[in-house]
Design an enzyme around this catalytic site. Structure first.
Site, PDB file in Angstrom:
ATOM      1  N   LYS A  72     -12.582 -18.160  -5.142  1.00  0.00           N
ATOM      2  CA  LYS A  72     -11.236 -18.435  -5.643  1.00  0.00           C
ATOM      3  C   LYS A  72     -11.157 -19.855  -6.215  1.00  0.00           C
ATOM      4  O   LYS A  72     -10.615 -20.074  -7.312  1.00  0.00           O
ATOM      5  CB  LYS A  72     -10.217 -18.237  -4.528  1.00  0.00           C
ATOM      6  N   ASP A  89      -4.841 -15.641  -5.078  1.00  0.00           N
ATOM      7  CA  ASP A  89      -4.435 -16.295  -3.834  1.00  0.00           C
ATOM      8  C   ASP A  89      -3.507 -15.359  -3.068  1.00  0.00           C
ATOM      9  O   ASP A  89      -3.315 -14.197  -3.439  1.00  0.00           O
ATOM     10  CB  ASP A  89      -3.773 -17.647  -4.115  1.00  0.00           C
TER      11      ASP A  89
END
Length: 217
Positions: free
Chosen positions: A121, A139
């Protein structure tokens, strides 16, 4: 309504709501963005932006940061969650950048994800926002909303990322992931909307009456 139709509604409405998508983490260049994104894990962007000015005044290049002790870094970032691990990661990745990447932030997923404390991420955010490479960082906001909007069944963030990439044109990814975050924070929060209240939830599922139980990332 088919999944692709829902995706088209989301894309159009978010473009109307958020024509501008400033990066919410304050930074100066790819290195400081990398550090800010690393610090944002399990922490709000607002909190990160409170501590990074002092940190970047201390050191804002890999060469400068590697000269700082872990304790010196920790003293500045202590208000943030997981601060000890993050301080060690910042020191470690700064040393690695100097030793293996000539002091430059690598512009590949492989290079970024080889650094201490940098997962997929974080690498995706840096690749998209620092280097303009198409990526779709997922997220907790995006993972939750993608489930509420029927864009994924949300078994994990990896699947959510794959599903969103398949639904939306690649050219939209870098902007769209920020737009979804902005919308999630403003209208479709974890507690403020349960899948039946905000504009997009009610537009996409006008007959929905029961709250949506989203699967955690």
């Amino acid at each position: 309504m088919r999944k692709q139709q829902r995706a088209e509604i989301v894309l159009k409405r978010l473009a109307e709501l958020y024509p501008e998508t400033p990066i919410p983490l304050d930074h100066r260049d790819p290195f400081t963005l990398l550090i800010a994104v690393l610090l944002s894990a399990q922490c709000t962007d607002k909190m990160v932006n409170r501590v990074t000015p002092a940190l970047f005044d201390l050191a804002d290049t890999p060469e400068q940061m590697r000269q700082q002790s872990v304790d010196a870094i920790l003293e500045i970032i202590r208000p943030l969650g997981l601060a000890p691990k993050k301080a060690a990661a910042i020191a470690g990745l700064s040393q690695r950048l100097v030793d293996e990447f000539d002091g430059q932030v690598p512009q590949t997923f492989e290079g970024l994800e080889s650094l201490p404390g940098v997962g997929h991420k974080t690498a995706s955010v840096v690749m998209s926002q620092a280097f303009g490479h198409p990526a779709f960082p997922v997220d907790t906001h995006i993972h939750r909303l993608a489930q509420r909007w029927g864009l994924t069944d949300g078994k994990n963030v990896q699947q959510t990322e794959r599903d969103l990439k398949a639904l939306f044109p690649e050219s939209s990814w870098n902007t769209l992931h920020l737009q979804i975050i902005f919308y999630g924070r403003e209208y479709c929060t974890a507690r403020g909307c349960d899948g039946t209240r905000c504009e997009l939830c009610t537009t996409l599922y006008p007959n929905r009456r029961k709250p949506v139980e989203t699967k955690k990332a």
